[in-house]
Design an enzyme around this catalytic site. Sequence first.
Site, mmCIF file in Angstrom:
data_model
loop_
_atom_site.group_PDB
_atom_site.id
_atom_site.type_symbol
_atom_site.label_atom_id
_atom_site.label_comp_id
_atom_site.label_asym_id
_atom_site.label_seq_id
_atom_site.Cartn_x
_atom_site.Cartn_y
_atom_site.Cartn_z
ATOM 1 N N ALA A 12 0.800 -1.223 0.000
ATOM 2 C CA ALA A 12 0.000 0.000 0.000
ATOM 3 C C ALA A 12 0.835 1.275 0.000
ATOM 4 O O ALA A 12 0.714 2.109 -0.913
ATOM 5 C CB ALA A 12 -0.948 -0.015 1.195
ATOM 6 N N CYS A 46 -6.163 -6.669 4.441
ATOM 7 C CA CYS A 46 -7.379 -6.685 5.263
ATOM 8 C C CYS A 46 -8.394 -7.699 4.746
ATOM 9 O O CYS A 46 -9.288 -8.118 5.493
ATOM 10 C CB CYS A 46 -8.013 -5.302 5.291
ATOM 11 S SG CYS A 46 -6.955 -4.017 5.985
ATOM 12 N N ASN A 310 -2.078 3.958 2.694
ATOM 13 C CA ASN A 310 -2.375 4.539 1.388
ATOM 14 C C ASN A 310 -2.283 6.062 1.406
ATOM 15 O O ASN A 310 -1.752 6.674 0.473
ATOM 16 C CB ASN A 310 -3.767 4.090 0.932
ATOM 17 C CG ASN A 310 -3.755 2.695 0.336
ATOM 18 O OD1 ASN A 310 -3.332 2.494 -0.791
ATOM 19 N ND2 ASN A 310 -4.204 1.714 1.113
ATOM 20 N N TYR A 431 -31.609 11.622 8.179
ATOM 21 C CA TYR A 431 -32.634 10.822 8.870
ATOM 22 C C TYR A 431 -33.714 10.374 7.904
ATOM 23 O O TYR A 431 -34.224 11.157 7.090
ATOM 24 C CB TYR A 431 -33.294 11.612 10.005
ATOM 25 C CG TYR A 431 -34.626 11.004 10.412
ATOM 26 C CD1 TYR A 431 -34.672 9.763 11.069
ATOM 27 C CD2 TYR A 431 -35.836 11.616 10.084
ATOM 28 C CE1 TYR A 431 -35.886 9.172 11.399
ATOM 29 C CE2 TYR A 431 -37.052 11.036 10.416
ATOM 30 C CZ TYR A 431 -37.072 9.814 11.076
ATOM 31 O OH TYR A 431 -38.260 9.221 11.393
#
Length: 459
Positions: A12, A46, A310, A431
């Site tokens: 990365a 990951c 990164n 919302y």
Amino acid sequence: MRERLVVIGGDAAGMSAASQARRLKDPKALEIVAFERGHHASYSACGIPYWVGGEVDGPAQLVARTPEEHRARQIDLRMRTEVTGIDVAGGRVRSRRLPDGQEVWTGFDQLVIATGARPVRPPLPGIDAPGVHGVQTLDDGQALLDTLREAKGRRAVVVGAGYIGVEMAEALLRRDYEVTLLNRAPQPMATLDPDMGELVREAVTGLGIELVDEAEVTGVRTDEAGRACAVVTSDAEYPADVVVLGIGVRPETELAEAAGLPLGDFGGLLTDQGMRVRGHTGIWAGGDCVEVLDLVAGRQRHLPLGTHANKQGQVIGTNVGGGYATFPGVVGTAVSKVCDLEIARTGLLEAEAREAGFQFVTATVESTSRAGYFPGAAPMTVKMLAERRTGRLLGTQIVGREGAGKRVDVAAVALTARMTVEQMTALDLGYAPPFSPVWDPVLVAARKATQAVRADGAG
């Protein structure tokens, strides 16, 4: 004259730096040579637990850009080549091609050190036996999958119950292994406060994983063929056909240390905000091998995450390419999951806040991911820490079902902006019933924390 940029590490930080420098500087002005000792470059470490667990294909699916793609952009990426020495005064690095052992020196005008981190392997009997795996690179993931295919039994022991350990335990469970998770701490996920970690315990054990807390591993027992067959603790033994180490990682900085470059208390390289190694013009470092500034605690920490790597690579590449960029620091945001339980944190835990010298109050609320009446509304718990008197937000932890984890980003922004919990209560968040209650759980927690700050001041 054409400059030469040498990059140590092809993942990365290293390849982000190389790619950004190439965008800004023509090959006629800047030659770029990168060294990677593994079989893959520019990949997502990951994603390894999800590859092992069969949720995503790999390793090709985890590779963002192949060596051939980098070379097509005039980056001389040399795979299966390990850098074995850095001559700072001479401006050169020594490398060895792993297939044939050939060694050469390569000069540099600018150097990027992006050597990453290595899994912790405590010096215990049997820890290096076949069948014991760390999981840091795609090569590590492939080696683990090979062991899983060849194993005669279906018993797995994972050592460590942090992010890596919990994710790997779930992955092995998906592979139909009986999983034992050995945890040295009193509760899983030491990256959470104990009360929040207890929620993770309930989820882990609810899956059928055997969780053993306060387990002090003393060694790995091997069979007559020398392979791992059990993990031994101070008071028990756990049979294993495969052992996975999830104890954490340490910065891979032996090369840098041997070259006399400055390291911090956690063993990571020290840089300025431009990611330039302190005291060395033309030498840069980024990714899991560096320490970063914690913007909340105001001190250096080692926080190995792909997001940081990164960004730091982009900063380095911009500066090498003639631009200007900085990496000011982090607030310690991380998110993970165990099955459908999402686990997130940002800022400081209680113990970390005390260590940093803060006096604080806490507030914990239980809410739902959607309006309570809307189908699919799932419970979540939000905990906040706020500084006494000022009410400045110090940290947030969230544990809940779908829709819980990424809410931590609101708190991460608030931490970066040094907002108070009272200021947070007025945030104009989105919302609609399918997405949130009318009072979002983060805002409810901020409101309760505000009340705690006021009550503390009144007392």
